[in-house]
Design an enzyme around this catalytic site. Sequence first.
Site, PDB file in Angstrom:
ATOM      1  N   GLN A 153      -8.794  -7.609   0.563  1.00  0.00           N
ATOM      2  CA  GLN A 153      -9.236  -6.943  -0.666  1.00  0.00           C
ATOM      3  C   GLN A 153      -8.422  -7.368  -1.875  1.00  0.00           C
ATOM      4  O   GLN A 153      -8.352  -6.660  -2.876  1.00  0.00           O
ATOM      5  CB  GLN A 153      -9.155  -5.422  -0.489  1.00  0.00           C
ATOM      6  CG  GLN A 153     -10.175  -4.890   0.492  1.00  0.00           C
ATOM      7  CD  GLN A 153     -10.248  -3.376   0.454  1.00  0.00           C
ATOM      8  OE1 GLN A 153     -10.743  -2.779  -0.487  1.00  0.00           O
ATOM      9  NE2 GLN A 153      -9.744  -2.732   1.496  1.00  0.00           N
ATOM     10  N   LYS A 164      -5.967   4.720   4.522  1.00  0.00           N
ATOM     11  CA  LYS A 164      -4.699   4.179   4.030  1.00  0.00           C
ATOM     12  C   LYS A 164      -3.874   5.208   3.262  1.00  0.00           C
ATOM     13  O   LYS A 164      -2.689   5.408   3.546  1.00  0.00           O
ATOM     14  CB  LYS A 164      -4.999   2.980   3.124  1.00  0.00           C
ATOM     15  CG  LYS A 164      -3.799   2.407   2.469  1.00  0.00           C
ATOM     16  CD  LYS A 164      -4.206   1.523   1.302  1.00  0.00           C
ATOM     17  CE  LYS A 164      -4.733   2.380   0.165  1.00  0.00           C
ATOM     18  NZ  LYS A 164      -4.970   1.624  -1.061  1.00  0.00           N
ATOM     19  N   THR A 165      -4.517   5.853   2.300  1.00  0.00           N
ATOM     20  CA  THR A 165      -3.783   6.815   1.482  1.00  0.00           C
ATOM     21  C   THR A 165      -3.280   7.968   2.335  1.00  0.00           C
ATOM     22  O   THR A 165      -2.184   8.481   2.140  1.00  0.00           O
ATOM     23  CB  THR A 165      -4.679   7.346   0.357  1.00  0.00           C
ATOM     24  OG1 THR A 165      -5.237   6.239  -0.333  1.00  0.00           O
ATOM     25  CG2 THR A 165      -3.885   8.185  -0.617  1.00  0.00           C
ATOM     26  N   ASP A 213       2.032   0.691  -2.195  1.00  0.00           N
ATOM     27  CA  ASP A 213       0.584   0.752  -1.999  1.00  0.00           C
ATOM     28  C   ASP A 213      -0.049  -0.536  -2.542  1.00  0.00           C
ATOM     29  O   ASP A 213       0.484  -1.136  -3.487  1.00  0.00           O
ATOM     30  CB  ASP A 213       0.059   1.979  -2.775  1.00  0.00           C
ATOM     31  CG  ASP A 213      -1.382   2.289  -2.427  1.00  0.00           C
ATOM     32  OD1 ASP A 213      -1.854   1.826  -1.384  1.00  0.00           O
ATOM     33  OD2 ASP A 213      -2.022   3.001  -3.217  1.00  0.00           O
ATOM     34  N   GLU A 214      -1.174  -0.939  -2.005  1.00  0.00           N
ATOM     35  CA  GLU A 214      -1.893  -2.124  -2.496  1.00  0.00           C
ATOM     36  C   GLU A 214      -0.964  -3.329  -2.650  1.00  0.00           C
ATOM     37  O   GLU A 214      -0.943  -4.004  -3.673  1.00  0.00           O
ATOM     38  CB  GLU A 214      -2.542  -1.830  -3.860  1.00  0.00           C
ATOM     39  CG  GLU A 214      -3.450  -0.616  -3.872  1.00  0.00           C
ATOM     40  CD  GLU A 214      -4.847  -0.906  -3.336  1.00  0.00           C
ATOM     41  OE1 GLU A 214      -5.033  -1.927  -2.636  1.00  0.00           O
ATOM     42  OE2 GLU A 214      -5.744  -0.090  -3.622  1.00  0.00           O
ATOM     43  N   ARG A 244     -18.040  -0.618   0.172  1.00  0.00           N
ATOM     44  CA  ARG A 244     -18.114   0.629  -0.602  1.00  0.00           C
ATOM     45  C   ARG A 244     -19.176   1.574  -0.048  1.00  0.00           C
ATOM     46  O   ARG A 244     -19.188   2.762  -0.344  1.00  0.00           O
ATOM     47  CB  ARG A 244     -18.461   0.366  -2.079  1.00  0.00           C
ATOM     48  CG  ARG A 244     -17.471  -0.465  -2.891  1.00  0.00           C
ATOM     49  CD  ARG A 244     -16.069   0.021  -2.774  1.00  0.00           C
ATOM     50  NE  ARG A 244     -15.358  -0.722  -1.730  1.00  0.00           N
ATOM     51  CZ  ARG A 244     -14.221  -0.322  -1.191  1.00  0.00           C
ATOM     52  NH1 ARG A 244     -13.668   0.795  -1.566  1.00  0.00           N
ATOM     53  NH2 ARG A 244     -13.637  -1.043  -0.243  1.00  0.00           N
TER      54      ARG A 244
END
Length: 827
Positions: free
Chosen positions: A291, A65-66, A249-250, A676
């Site tokens: 998330q 994503k980043t 973002d997010e 994770r």
Amino acid sequence: MSSSGSDAAPPASSLPLFGEPFTADGTAATLQPSPLLSSLNGEQLAAVTLPQGHALILAGAGSGKTRVLTTRIAWLLSTGQVSPGGVLAVTFTNKAAKEMMTRLSAMLPVNVRGMWIGTFHGLCNRFLRAHWKLAGLPQSFQILDTQDQLSAIKRLMKQFNVDDERFPAKQTQWFIAGAKEDGLRPGDVEARSEDDRKKIELYQLYEEQCQREGVVDFGELMLRSYELLRDNDAVREHYQRRFRHILIDEFQDTNRLQYAWIKMLSGQTDAQGRFTPAPHSSVLAVGDDDQSIYAFRGARVGNMQDFVREYDVQRQIKLEQNYRSYSNILDSANALISHNKKRLGKNLRTDQGPGEPVRVNEATSDFAEAQWMVEEIRHLVREDFERKEVAVLYRSNAQSRVIETALFNAGVPYRVYGGLRFFERAEIKHALAYLRLLENKDDDTSFLRVVNFPPRGIGARSIEQLQDAARARGISLYGAIAGLPGKAGANLSAFAARIDVLREQTQGLSLKEIIELVLDTSGLEEHYKADREGADRLENLAELVNAAESFVTQEGFGRDAVALPVDELRQSLASQGIDPSRAVLDEPLAPDAETGETLSPLAAFLTHAALEAGDNQAQAGQDAVQLMTVHAAKGLEFDAVFITGLEEGLFPHENSMSDVESLEEERRLMYVAITRARRRLYMSFSQTRMLHGQTRYHLRSRFFDELPEEALKWLTPKQSGFGQFAPGGAARAGAGYGASSGYSGGYGGRNPGWSGGGQAAAPSAPVPRKSEPSHGLRVGMQVFHNKFGEGAVLALEGTGDDARAQVKFGRHGVKWLALSVAKLTPV
DNA sequence: TAGTTACGGATTTTT
DNA sequence: TCCGTAACTA
């Protein structure tokens, strides 16, 4: 711990990365595959090269994503579709913002510091600093953190004799923060009960108090910015025209107000509440509804659906290719999350094989669970897992105790996340309070914090007397001191005089010198020296001086505080065919564009301290097992992960088991935990657990029944989950191994700055320099300023674009001026 | 004014 | 249980 391993781009190669830039009109879409673009997968490439327009990217865990976000910005810039000034990229945490800037500057020789990349609050702060007058704030308004806010509310409630049994301060704080998150002023909040009416009244009083004191809380930063955009057409239109590309973002974590703020920057809402996006803007929302784990602080997943509807989003891209985990882990995550009804729908896949099964362990007690874990960790270390690549996750902080004890007794190094951050420590807050009083003497919260610390004989009586006087005259505590009779008055006057003298003395001093002087004169240093247990605190105070020093030399002070670099703004507008001399730019919009007046380094540092609380742990480099809550683990990844305490009532938490919505959030939390892990995943639960001093008996978590049996390997026989109870392990108290104090905040500034392009001038060097700056000014020099007239240079700070001078003018007093803007000519 | 005791609360957290 | 805060006492 790498926060983004699989996410990491190949090392930035030399330019050009993207083949030939676009033609000036930005329409030629003949993009040559470049090394960087061609290393993207299809989904990622599509996202990076999306055409003008609004889009939603559903980015699964570990899907890069980043990387997509930063490559997208780099692509937009390098193809000439937008100038650096036309980009707004917003995140939630400073860490994410920093990450974005680092990666971007590795891809392009762009001055990321001058770009509007930052957190919601950081950007709002920057905005309000630029338009403080229009926003109705004092120029050097201070920011209240959550602690400050609570003490301000407590003070208020005491003053108005509010029953704190019936209205706990915490609850009032929650109420106020919640209202602001929804964009509501006291008058807008609907009262459903008598209690509500009281809380609204308190909200109103709190607002008046903040305004009087010249302070804003975190919510206020957002709300003020939003309101200024909403109410001032010129400002709104200016920024709308400026920010052609907005990236968020997010997005699943945005609250109502944050979404409304985005809408203000990119469109119009009519009287019926119908929203129309501005024609030239492109909003790219990136997020993952699976998330979303922050509903409790106002996050609203519904913003994603609203976004699609209100912006008539035509393009949605799912990033489902996962580069992090083996498929047993991903299958588990996918199966679990499929039990949620309210989803946009997404399935992670990987090219890696199944990998190892997910190991499941049942323990008889929390103590035994920890013992088992320690043994497993030892095995892992023998198998060449690095300790820092092993994470232990839990639902609530209280669970760490047993685990810490077990690790400590086994001599396994570990590190606990969470807890007090550097700028939240009491001694640091005391020092900052003195500094804040130098900037703003009406800041009653800071005043009360230090008026009698270190103790100087000003007791509760005196303070009450002072508060009465201040309230009667409607002024600040500081202001009410003059004219107070008796011994109380004398003591307080002495304190005030001390601060006044200090303020006088700090003129012309560097930030570092100011802080050293304050630590000395305030008696703080002396106080902690006398304290047997003050060594750590002294060390932290010394660290504060260091932090300030790095802030000035490396971080580029004022990055958060300074508004638009005027030159760049002009240039950006010119490049868009807009006449920069239009009134909309010059007048109300950039007040300090005329004079170059800017925040003092001290004010900038205080802002920085409020917005970036710093890291909470030192020894980041040590190879230690990582302990943290599942929430804290979001965005991180590890080779091996333990998810512990998977029991009904704990995970899912008992407070979140009753309604579907919150149970689904618990499930998402579990989804975050599972995703994770890269290679190995353990899950464990215990039959009994010490909780609040009582032994509790738990069933194993329902989440086990939602996982694919074939991906699991039960280390203990799979049974009912109710076993015979073992005698509870007597947990011994133990000192934390990894606990430590110290500041390790991110001052390792590294900004390559410009190395090409015909845009702004080269900014400061990456390494602190002591050499003579280029502006040719020196302390003591007489200079002339167009607006303020003649003055004497008191101090100089920073280099290059960051260079600033403190000048004492005859009529206008002492001002800090940004030399890149202010025209100062030696007389 | 400091040092002690009593009480209550007890998911999750960034800014 | 165990922490932080508030009230109380010497």
